[in-house]
Design a protein around this motif. Structure first.
Motif, PDB file in Angstrom:
ATOM      1  N   LEU A   3      40.769  36.394  34.288  1.00 53.91           N
ATOM      2  CA  LEU A   3      41.152  37.703  33.736  1.00 53.91           C
ATOM      3  C   LEU A   3      42.426  37.589  32.892  1.00 53.91           C
ATOM      4  CD1 LEU A   3      40.399  40.206  36.678  1.00 53.91           C
ATOM      5  CD2 LEU A   3      39.094  39.857  34.570  1.00 53.91           C
ATOM      6  N   PRO A  63      47.007  46.843  31.903  1.00 60.11           N
ATOM      7  CA  PRO A  63      48.414  47.106  32.254  1.00 60.11           C
ATOM      8  C   PRO A  63      48.951  46.169  33.335  1.00 60.11           C
ATOM      9  CG  PRO A  63      46.969  48.867  33.074  1.00 60.11           C
ATOM     10  CD  PRO A  63      46.136  48.004  32.175  1.00 60.11           C
ATOM     11  N   GLY A  64      48.068  45.554  34.127  1.00 62.18           N
ATOM     12  CA  GLY A  64      48.493  44.555  35.117  1.00 62.18           C
ATOM     13  C   GLY A  64      49.431  45.135  36.149  1.00 62.18           C
ATOM     14  N   LYS A 108      40.893  46.142  34.660  1.00 60.03           N
ATOM     15  CA  LYS A 108      39.653  45.704  35.308  1.00 60.03           C
ATOM     16  C   LYS A 108      39.865  45.287  36.769  1.00 60.03           C
ATOM     17  CE  LYS A 108      35.700  42.753  34.331  1.00 60.03           C
ATOM     18  NZ  LYS A 108      35.082  41.884  33.335  1.00 60.03           N
ATOM     19  N   ASP A 109      41.056  44.787  37.055  1.00 60.86           N
ATOM     20  CA  ASP A 109      41.304  44.232  38.388  1.00 60.86           C
ATOM     21  C   ASP A 109      41.553  45.364  39.395  1.00 60.86           C
ATOM     22  OD1 ASP A 109      42.597  41.310  39.580  1.00 60.86           O
ATOM     23  OD2 ASP A 109      43.007  43.174  40.656  1.00 60.86           O
ATOM     24  N   GLY A 146      38.225  49.770  34.829  1.00 59.09           N
ATOM     25  CA  GLY A 146      37.011  49.421  34.091  1.00 59.09           C
ATOM     26  C   GLY A 146      37.253  48.258  33.155  1.00 59.09           C
ATOM     27  N   ALA A 199      37.610  46.760  29.344  1.00 58.01           N
ATOM     28  CA  ALA A 199      38.064  47.181  28.017  1.00 58.01           C
ATOM     29  C   ALA A 199      37.007  46.953  26.935  1.00 58.01           C
ATOM     30  CB  ALA A 199      39.343  46.431  27.656  1.00 58.01           C
ATOM     31  N   LEU A 219      47.165  41.228  25.613  1.00 57.70           N
ATOM     32  CA  LEU A 219      45.710  41.178  25.807  1.00 57.70           C
ATOM     33  C   LEU A 219      45.260  40.009  26.684  1.00 57.70           C
ATOM     34  CD1 LEU A 219      44.207  41.864  22.258  1.00 57.70           C
ATOM     35  CD2 LEU A 219      44.074  43.342  24.258  1.00 57.70           C
ATOM     36  N   PRO A 220      44.252  40.260  27.550  1.00 56.31           N
ATOM     37  CA  PRO A 220      43.598  39.121  28.196  1.00 56.31           C
ATOM     38  C   PRO A 220      42.897  38.322  27.083  1.00 56.31           C
ATOM     39  CG  PRO A 220      42.489  41.218  28.746  1.00 56.31           C
ATOM     40  CD  PRO A 220      43.666  41.560  27.902  1.00 56.31           C
TER      41      PRO A 220
HETATM   42  C1  LIG Z   1      47.838  39.066  30.069  1.00 56.98           C
HETATM   43  S1  LIG Z   1      47.691  40.166  31.441  1.00 56.98           S
HETATM   44  C2  LIG Z   1      48.809  41.448  30.954  1.00 56.98           C
HETATM   45  C3  LIG Z   1      49.366  42.241  32.111  1.00 56.98           C
HETATM   46  C4  LIG Z   1      50.508  43.195  31.737  1.00 56.98           C
HETATM   47  N1  LIG Z   1      50.141  44.100  30.686  1.00 56.98           N
HETATM   48  C5  LIG Z   1      51.738  42.406  31.330  1.00 56.98           C
HETATM   49  O1  LIG Z   1      52.026  42.385  30.135  1.00 56.98           O
HETATM   50  O2  LIG Z   1      52.374  41.827  32.192  1.00 56.98           O
HETATM   51  C6  LIG Z   1      46.069  40.834  31.105  1.00 56.98           C
HETATM   52  C7  LIG Z   1      45.656  42.018  31.981  1.00 56.98           C
HETATM   53  O3  LIG Z   1      44.357  42.460  31.553  1.00 56.98           O
HETATM   54  C8  LIG Z   1      43.510  42.664  32.677  1.00 56.98           C
HETATM   55  N2  LIG Z   1      42.119  42.434  32.206  1.00 56.98           N
HETATM   56  C9  LIG Z   1      41.467  41.251  32.023  1.00 56.98           C
HETATM   57  N3  LIG Z   1      40.243  41.443  31.503  1.00 56.98           N
HETATM   58  C10 LIG Z   1      40.112  42.786  31.331  1.00 56.98           C
HETATM   59  C11 LIG Z   1      39.064  43.610  30.831  1.00 56.98           C
HETATM   60  N4  LIG Z   1      37.911  43.084  30.393  1.00 56.98           N
HETATM   61  N5  LIG Z   1      39.265  44.945  30.806  1.00 56.98           N
HETATM   62  C12 LIG Z   1      40.437  45.494  31.244  1.00 56.98           C
HETATM   63  N6  LIG Z   1      41.465  44.763  31.734  1.00 56.98           N
HETATM   64  C13 LIG Z   1      41.310  43.429  31.779  1.00 56.98           C
HETATM   65  C14 LIG Z   1      43.990  41.655  33.682  1.00 56.98           C
HETATM   66  O4  LIG Z   1      43.602  41.994  34.999  1.00 56.98           O
HETATM   67  C15 LIG Z   1      45.509  41.719  33.450  1.00 56.98           C
HETATM   68  O5  LIG Z   1      46.080  42.758  34.198  1.00 56.98           O
END
Ligand SMILES: C[S@@+](CC[C@H](N)C(=O)[O-])C[C@H]1O[C@@H](n2cnc3c(N)ncnc32)[C@H](O)[C@@H]1O
Length: 279
Positions: A23, A54-55, A75-76, A100, A102, A124-125
């Motif tokens: 993720l 948002p993590g 998503k998590d 959900g 993205a 972004l992931p």
């Molecule tokens: C790079 S981390 C960023 C977390 C936070 N925004 C930060 O900057 O510390 C990516 C975040 O996207 C979430 N994520 C991954 N794939 C996703 C998806 N398909 N839809 C929504 N969120 C997703 C992960 O669980 C994680 O919280």
């Protein structure tokens, strides 16, 4: 919200959560990058902002504290629950959180009546950056995006024709947005440290953005899947109607390009004209 590697580690331990690589869970732990992201997005009180992933809420809490209304999709399940118990409680009227994917909800269920104008700020992931970007480019278009990306994706998005990185997404993106030179971000700004280079990219919507139709997008993608082939044969291979092929070739000829030109050597603005010949 945690802004050091040790505070992030402690919070993750408290939540019993191990960062998930699939993720893209590399959390921001550097206050300067958070500030820089908000500064580039020109966040002002009352701005409507979409955030993907948002993590632990590091960017989110800075956006909310600066007075933005945030629509986010995570998503998590564990991280979503943590945000429900913290930031949703703290900012009940300005933080709208969706659990959900993205790719299914590229704008985090932002309602149409809140979408003019709006911005996107996201770390972004990396695995979903291009399909998500592609979905966003179908509109409604954010006026500004500040995105943390894998360096390779950032290079592809801003690549000029004639380079190996120039691809279908470069054309779709550059037809709608001006892309400012990005900032390289050190791996130490994240916990855990990613093993790839990161880039903060800043995009501003053009005064007259161009949105490609799904059919033209599919055609351009097909051309770039065989990027070493000549455009003349690619068009004949992908378009049944020979009048359309002739119209596209005529546009290229006006720009001094022959049917032997390769897709990667056709400038982005020309593809928008080529698109017009199919409609
Ligand atoms: C790079 S981390 C960023 C977390 C936070 N925004 C930060 O900057 O510390 C990516 C975040 O996207 C979430 N994520 C991954 N794939 C996703 C998806 N398909 N839809 C929504 N969120 C997703 C992960 O669980 C994680 O919280």
């Amino acid at each position: 919200m945690p802004l050091t590697p040790s505070a992030t580690r402690d919070l993750l331990a408290k939540l019993g959560h191990l960062p998930k690589r699939f993720l893209g869970q590399n959390f921001l732990v550097d206050g300067n990058i958070v500030r820089k992201s908000l500064e580039l997005a020109q966040i002002a009180p009352g701005d409507v902002v979409v955030e993907v992933g948002p993590g632990l809420g590091t960017l989110t809490s800075a956006l909310l504290t600066d007075g933005a209304e945030v629509w986010a999709v995570e998503k998590d399940r564990t991280l979503h629950a943590h945000l429900e118990e913290t930031l949703v409680v703290e900012f009940p009227s300005t933080f709208h959180l969706l659990e959900g994917d993205a790719i299914e909800h590229p704008l985090a269920a932002l309602p149409a009546d809140r979408s003019a104008p709006f911005k996107v700020v996201a770390n972004l992931p990396y695995a979903i950056s291009t399909p998500w970007m592609d979905a966003v480019l179908s509109g409604p278009l954010p006026e500004r995006l500040v995105l943390m990306l894998q360096q390779e994706a950032a290079q592809r998005y801003s690549a000029s024709h004639g380079s190996k990185q120039f691809s279908a997404i470069s054309i779709f993106l550059q037809s709608a947005y001006d892309i400012a030179p990005g900032h390289k971000v050190a791996s130490g700004c994240f916990y855990p440290k990613p093993d790839i280079e990161s880039y903060l990219l800043h995009l501003v919507r053009k005064p007259a953005p161009f949105i490609f139709s799904p059919e033209t997008k599919a055609l351009i993608r097909a051309c770039f899947q065989q990027r070493r082939k000549q455009i003349g044969s690619l068009l004949r291979q992908n378009i049944a109607d020979s009048a359309h092929v002739s119209a596209w070739l005529a546009v290229l000829a006006t720009a001094g390009l022959s049917p032997q030109t390769r897709p990667e050597d056709i400038p982005a603005p020309l593809w928008t004209q080529l698109s017009g010949t199919t409609q």
